[in-house]
Design a protein around this motif. Structure first.
Motif, PDB file in Angstrom:
ATOM      1  N   GLU A  67      30.150 115.788 -13.851  1.00 53.49           N
ATOM      2  CA  GLU A  67      31.495 116.093 -14.649  1.00 53.49           C
ATOM      3  C   GLU A  67      32.854 115.701 -13.968  1.00 53.49           C
ATOM      4  O   GLU A  67      33.839 115.411 -14.737  1.00 53.49           O
ATOM      5  N   LEU A  68      32.773 116.332 -12.592  1.00 52.80           N
ATOM      6  CA  LEU A  68      33.995 116.115 -11.989  1.00 52.80           C
ATOM      7  C   LEU A  68      34.500 114.628 -11.943  1.00 52.80           C
ATOM      8  O   LEU A  68      35.497 114.354 -12.015  1.00 52.80           O
ATOM      9  N   ASN A  69      33.257 113.995 -11.580  1.00 51.72           N
ATOM     10  CA  ASN A  69      33.694 112.485 -11.647  1.00 51.72           C
ATOM     11  C   ASN A  69      34.023 111.925 -12.787  1.00 51.72           C
ATOM     12  O   ASN A  69      35.055 111.115 -12.666  1.00 51.72           O
ATOM     13  N   GLU A  70      33.517 112.189 -13.936  1.00 51.84           N
ATOM     14  CA  GLU A  70      34.046 111.686 -15.307  1.00 51.84           C
ATOM     15  C   GLU A  70      35.628 112.009 -15.263  1.00 51.84           C
ATOM     16  O   GLU A  70      36.310 111.415 -15.800  1.00 51.84           O
ATOM     17  N   GLY A  71      36.037 113.182 -15.019  1.00 54.22           N
ATOM     18  CA  GLY A  71      37.590 113.666 -15.004  1.00 54.22           C
ATOM     19  C   GLY A  71      38.153 112.838 -14.125  1.00 54.22           C
ATOM     20  O   GLY A  71      39.409 112.425 -14.395  1.00 54.22           O
ATOM     21  N   CYS A  72      37.999 112.337 -12.919  1.00 57.13           N
ATOM     22  CA  CYS A  72      38.579 111.680 -12.100  1.00 57.13           C
ATOM     23  C   CYS A  72      38.750 110.178 -12.435  1.00 57.13           C
ATOM     24  O   CYS A  72      39.840 109.500 -12.452  1.00 57.13           O
ATOM     25  N   TRP A  73      37.434 109.571 -12.960  1.00 57.84           N
ATOM     26  CA  TRP A  73      37.541 108.477 -13.423  1.00 57.84           C
ATOM     27  C   TRP A  73      38.432 108.180 -14.506  1.00 57.84           C
ATOM     28  O   TRP A  73      39.114 107.130 -14.850  1.00 57.84           O
ATOM     29  N   ASN A  74      38.607 109.216 -15.482  1.00 54.47           N
ATOM     30  CA  ASN A  74      39.666 109.158 -16.599  1.00 54.47           C
ATOM     31  C   ASN A  74      41.075 108.881 -16.115  1.00 54.47           C
ATOM     32  O   ASN A  74      41.957 108.279 -16.904  1.00 54.47           O
ATOM     33  N   THR A  75      41.219 109.318 -14.956  1.00 51.42           N
ATOM     34  CA  THR A  75      42.518 109.001 -14.573  1.00 51.42           C
ATOM     35  C   THR A  75      42.815 107.560 -14.351  1.00 51.42           C
ATOM     36  O   THR A  75      44.060 107.052 -14.242  1.00 51.42           O
ATOM     37  N   PHE A  95      30.963 105.496  -6.326  1.00 50.18           N
ATOM     38  CA  PHE A  95      29.830 104.750  -5.544  1.00 50.18           C
ATOM     39  C   PHE A  95      28.692 105.688  -5.174  1.00 50.18           C
ATOM     40  O   PHE A  95      27.306 105.302  -5.678  1.00 50.18           O
ATOM     41  N   HIS A  96      29.028 107.045  -5.095  1.00 47.66           N
ATOM     42  CA  HIS A  96      27.755 108.048  -4.883  1.00 47.66           C
ATOM     43  C   HIS A  96      27.248 108.062  -6.094  1.00 47.66           C
ATOM     44  O   HIS A  96      25.756 108.064  -6.438  1.00 47.66           O
ATOM     45  N   ALA A  97      27.983 108.073  -7.487  1.00 49.07           N
ATOM     46  CA  ALA A  97      27.287 108.261  -8.628  1.00 49.07           C
ATOM     47  C   ALA A  97      26.360 107.309  -8.985  1.00 49.07           C
ATOM     48  O   ALA A  97      25.346 107.431  -9.421  1.00 49.07           O
ATOM     49  N   TRP A  98      26.740 105.935  -8.765  1.00 45.27           N
ATOM     50  CA  TRP A  98      25.608 104.941  -8.923  1.00 45.27           C
ATOM     51  C   TRP A  98      24.611 105.096  -7.946  1.00 45.27           C
ATOM     52  O   TRP A  98      23.493 104.718  -8.415  1.00 45.27           O
ATOM     53  N   ARG A  99      24.449 105.217  -6.816  1.00 42.55           N
ATOM     54  CA  ARG A  99      23.605 105.628  -6.022  1.00 42.55           C
ATOM     55  C   ARG A  99      22.486 106.586  -6.214  1.00 42.55           C
ATOM     56  O   ARG A  99      21.547 106.356  -6.180  1.00 42.55           O
ATOM     57  N   VAL A 100      22.983 107.614  -6.684  1.00 45.07           N
ATOM     58  CA  VAL A 100      22.246 108.892  -7.158  1.00 45.07           C
ATOM     59  C   VAL A 100      21.803 108.582  -8.639  1.00 45.07           C
ATOM     60  O   VAL A 100      20.557 108.941  -8.888  1.00 45.07           O
ATOM     61  N   THR A 101      22.423 107.924  -9.341  1.00 44.26           N
ATOM     62  CA  THR A 101      21.702 108.066 -10.910  1.00 44.26           C
ATOM     63  C   THR A 101      21.335 106.680 -11.312  1.00 44.26           C
ATOM     64  O   THR A 101      20.383 106.526 -12.243  1.00 44.26           O
ATOM     65  N   GLY A 102      21.993 105.528 -10.669  1.00 42.32           N
ATOM     66  CA  GLY A 102      21.426 104.351 -11.003  1.00 42.32           C
ATOM     67  C   GLY A 102      21.667 103.779 -12.250  1.00 42.32           C
ATOM     68  O   GLY A 102      21.556 102.953 -13.248  1.00 42.32           O
ATOM     69  N   ASP A 103      22.905 104.390 -12.959  1.00 43.41           N
ATOM     70  CA  ASP A 103      23.342 104.282 -14.296  1.00 43.41           C
ATOM     71  C   ASP A 103      24.453 103.110 -14.093  1.00 43.41           C
ATOM     72  O   ASP A 103      25.476 103.186 -13.167  1.00 43.41           O
ATOM     73  N   THR A 104      24.204 102.060 -14.659  1.00 41.22           N
ATOM     74  CA  THR A 104      25.363 100.781 -14.644  1.00 41.22           C
ATOM     75  C   THR A 104      26.514 101.001 -14.963  1.00 41.22           C
ATOM     76  O   THR A 104      27.758 100.093 -14.869  1.00 41.22           O
ATOM     77  N   LYS A 105      26.940 102.204 -15.597  1.00 40.71           N
ATOM     78  CA  LYS A 105      28.413 102.185 -16.159  1.00 40.71           C
ATOM     79  C   LYS A 105      29.223 102.641 -15.097  1.00 40.71           C
ATOM     80  O   LYS A 105      30.414 102.114 -14.943  1.00 40.71           O
ATOM     81  N   ASP A 153      30.006  98.986 -13.804  1.00 43.03           N
ATOM     82  CA  ASP A 153      31.330  98.399 -14.815  1.00 43.03           C
ATOM     83  C   ASP A 153      32.457  98.949 -14.328  1.00 43.03           C
ATOM     84  O   ASP A 153      33.501  98.370 -14.378  1.00 43.03           O
ATOM     85  N   ARG A 154      32.582 100.306 -13.931  1.00 40.12           N
ATOM     86  CA  ARG A 154      33.736 100.983 -13.633  1.00 40.12           C
ATOM     87  C   ARG A 154      34.384 100.073 -12.425  1.00 40.12           C
ATOM     88  O   ARG A 154      35.504 100.027 -12.198  1.00 40.12           O
ATOM     89  N   ALA A 155      33.360 100.149 -11.317  1.00 45.63           N
ATOM     90  CA  ALA A 155      33.746  99.289  -9.949  1.00 45.63           C
ATOM     91  C   ALA A 155      34.260  97.945 -10.195  1.00 45.63           C
ATOM     92  O   ALA A 155      35.331  97.435  -9.588  1.00 45.63           O
ATOM     93  N   ALA A 156      33.723  97.289 -11.251  1.00 42.50           N
ATOM     94  CA  ALA A 156      34.137  95.847 -11.624  1.00 42.50           C
ATOM     95  C   ALA A 156      35.444  96.028 -12.124  1.00 42.50           C
ATOM     96  O   ALA A 156      36.320  95.244 -12.131  1.00 42.50           O
ATOM     97  N   GLY A 157      35.722  97.008 -13.224  1.00 39.48           N
ATOM     98  CA  GLY A 157      37.040  97.211 -13.610  1.00 39.48           C
ATOM     99  C   GLY A 157      38.117  97.274 -12.776  1.00 39.48           C
ATOM    100  O   GLY A 157      39.318  96.900 -12.871  1.00 39.48           O
ATOM    101  N   ALA A 158      37.687  98.042 -11.645  1.00 35.05           N
ATOM    102  CA  ALA A 158      38.681  98.509 -10.557  1.00 35.05           C
ATOM    103  C   ALA A 158      38.993  97.276  -9.750  1.00 35.05           C
ATOM    104  O   ALA A 158      40.291  96.782  -9.340  1.00 35.05           O
ATOM    105  N   ILE A 159      38.111  96.192  -9.480  1.00 33.79           N
ATOM    106  CA  ILE A 159      38.299  95.021  -8.925  1.00 33.79           C
ATOM    107  C   ILE A 159      39.229  94.095  -9.823  1.00 33.79           C
ATOM    108  O   ILE A 159      40.327  93.623  -9.276  1.00 33.79           O
ATOM    109  N   ASP A 160      38.948  94.058 -11.020  1.00 34.81           N
ATOM    110  CA  ASP A 160      40.050  93.141 -11.889  1.00 34.81           C
ATOM    111  C   ASP A 160      41.277  93.909 -12.026  1.00 34.81           C
ATOM    112  O   ASP A 160      42.075  92.968 -11.916  1.00 34.81           O
ATOM    113  N   SER A 161      41.524  95.162 -12.060  1.00 29.29           N
ATOM    114  CA  SER A 161      42.718  95.624 -11.906  1.00 29.29           C
ATOM    115  C   SER A 161      43.474  95.571 -10.486  1.00 29.29           C
ATOM    116  O   SER A 161      44.826  94.957 -10.548  1.00 29.29           O
TER     117      SER A 161
END
Length: 538
Positions: free
Chosen positions: A340-348, A407-417, A420-428
């Motif tokens: 949940e903390l990660n969601e708040g940070c990604w929202n920024t 990165f940690h959230a991907w490695r812990v959960t395996g959720d591809t969202k 998608d977020r990391a790919a979006g950062a690369i594009d930005s």
């Protein structure tokens, strides 16, 4: 140098115990649709490093707009040493060999700070030595050389090091320090002891961490940010997971994992069975808040008398750190809060015009919006009502922490969202950060024409691009079950894990906030240094 008593605990011991525990999701595979994104991250690295080589090789940081340089990290070529492990992980053998050759010739005759020198130089040298199969002993020799100079920061029987040193005279500078500077040396200096056989390095840094952990604290387990290295006493009562404190808390759980030590103080202070209370428990009971709009979780700061509803890019490492600790301890509550903390940070990131997160921000919770600074403006309130936070410092200085936790959230959960977020950062990054020669920092993440900050910090190579590359890399390659990352994303090989603690987190208790006006509090004296000169667009 006096040899102190220290046992290098590199084998499994009776406590802590986390045998068979894995941090990463079993059988994790990056889907084929994302395979090209690893190459995209590598391309940004190569473009950035080639420009650094052409315009400022041997200096610390490239200034991409003016095509100049800055030497704020001792002038020893910070970008080269900091980038070495990333080069090796990416398979860039030619420039890695070149970087090793350069590192072998550094003249460590002057320095300014123990903390930055440790995480960037000692961390980069020793991680490169390990990753390359211990092929280059000169890297250990150079790490030892600089550490021997830095060891003069511990004066007499003082358990706390001074934060700044004059290497030309081996004289520490008397100043007020903070727990991040004094408490973020242990991973690197332990690893140096491991390869030199000299336990003094591990002992010096371990006693500093233990000293901080044993100080009376404003909140149980949460040490005050400021510390006087002369007396060893705390300075003030400011508590934060942000800059000035952040990596002290980060290293508590990481040191326990890297060393498998049977000394309980590291794990107990982070989260275990401690009569003094723990950082995790106190953070949940006192600092955890949710925004009135969107219900985003965040950790507020505490200034000794009042909650400050502030956040920062720096502090967003906490989600990744809690995911690591929650997995090691088998504690789903910690993991859930971290996500949940990660969601708040990604929202920024998701809320700005560039898709990149700002340096600092703030929230409104049920107990107010006090930040210790200026009152919220009409435009900030409008932004908050739309995005669930508001910006207080709009720059992006190429920090990694949001991508680190992603990165940690991907490695812990395996959720591809998270992919998608990391790919979006690369594009930005590809859209908004390029200059004529390389990538640079932004003045305003919420404006597509906000101008540049003329600097490319070494952690762009060491952290941002490594975390992005590893997000799309084979998870087995640099696994969180085999490596512990220092705060500069330099991986150190970890021994086999032990048995899991069966700790059970007590749910957070409801909190109440007293009504009435809040007192005026002096500004936090340990905020990051002012940003470098802003380059306005033409």
């Amino acid at each position: 140098m006096m040899r102190l008593s220290c046992t290098l605990l590199l084998l499994g011991l009776s406590s802590p115990s986390w045998a068979g525990v894995t941090v990463q999701q079993a059988g994790l595979v990056v889907p084929a649709a994302y395979a090209s994104r690893r190459d995209d991250a590598q391309k940004i690295f190569v473009t950035s490093y080639n420009a650094y080589k052409e315009f400022t090789f041997g200096h610390d940081d490239l200034s991409p707009v003016s095509e100049g340089f800055s030497d704020g990290r001792n002038g020893w070529g910070a970008s080269i040493v900091d980038a070495m492990p990333t080069m090796f992980i990416m398979g860039l053998e030619d420039i890695f060999e070149e970087a090793v050759n350069f590192s072998s010739t550094i003249d460590f005759s002057k320095s300014q700070t123990l903390f930055e020198t440790t995480i960037r130089y000692i961390g980069g040298l020793l991680s490169s030595y390990e990753l390359s199969g211990e092929k280059y002993p000169v890297l250990v020799a150079k790490a030892k050389e600089v550490a021997d100079k830095m060891a003069f920061g511990w004066v007499g029987s003082n358990e706390m090091p001074y934060g700044f040193m004059d290497f030309s005279t081996n004289t520490p500078t008397i100043d007020t320090s903070n727990i991040a500077k004094a408490g973020t040396l242990s991973l690197e200096w332990f690893t140096l002891s491991k390869y030199t056989g000299n336990t003094t390095y591990a002992d010096l840094t371990a006693k500093s961490v233990k000293h901080i952990a044993n100080l009376a604290s404003p909140l149980p387990g949460l040490a005050a940010q400021g510390i006087d290295p002369t007396s060893g006493n705390a300075v003030g009562s400011y508590v934060t997971w942000g800059g000035g404190s952040d990596s002290y808390f980060e290293y508590l759980i990481k040191y326990a994992r890297l060393t498998n030590t049977d000394d309980p103080i590291y794990l107990d202070t982070w989260k275990a069975r401690s009569l003094r209370g723990t950082a995790v428990d106190s953070s949940i009971k006192t600092l955890l808040r949710n925004s009135t709009v969107g219900n985003h979780l965040y950790f507020a700061d505490f200034d000794g008398s009042s909650i400050r509803h502030v956040g920062s890019h720096l502090a967003c490492f906490h989600a990744g750190n809690w995911l690591l600790g929650g997995k090691l301890l088998g504690n789903q509550t910690i993991i859930n809060i971290a996500l949940e903390l990660n969601e708040g940070c990604w929202n920024t990131y998701a809320s700005t015009a560039t898709g990149i997160g700002p340096e600092a921000f703030a929230f409104i919770s049920s107990d107010g919006n006090y930040t210790g600074g200026n009152r919220i403006s009409a435009s900030q309130l409008q932004f908050y009502n739309q995005h669930r936070f508001y910006i207080t410092s709009s720059a992006y200085i190429m920090r990694p922490e949001v991508l680190e936790s992603n990165f940690h959230a991907w490695r812990v959960t395996g959720d591809t969202k998270y992919l998608d977020r990391a790919a979006g950062a690369i594009d930005s990054f590809n859209k908004f950060l390029p200059t004529t020669i390389a990538f640079t920092a932004l003045n305003d993440v919420d404006s597509i024409n906000g101008g540049f900050i003329d600097d490319m910090e070494s952690f762009w190579f060491a952290e941002v691009l490594k975390y992005l590359y590893l997000t799309f890399d084979d998870p087995v390659h640099i696994s969180l079950d085999n490596y512990v990352f220092n705060t500069e994303c330099q991986p150190f090989k970890a021994p086999s894990a032990l048995d899991s603690y069966n700790g059970k987190l007590v749910p957070a208790e409801p909190f109440t906030v007293q009504s009435g006006s809040l007192p005026e509090i002096s500004p936090n004296p340990f905020l990051p240094m002012p940003l470098k000169k802003i380059i306005n667009p033409e």
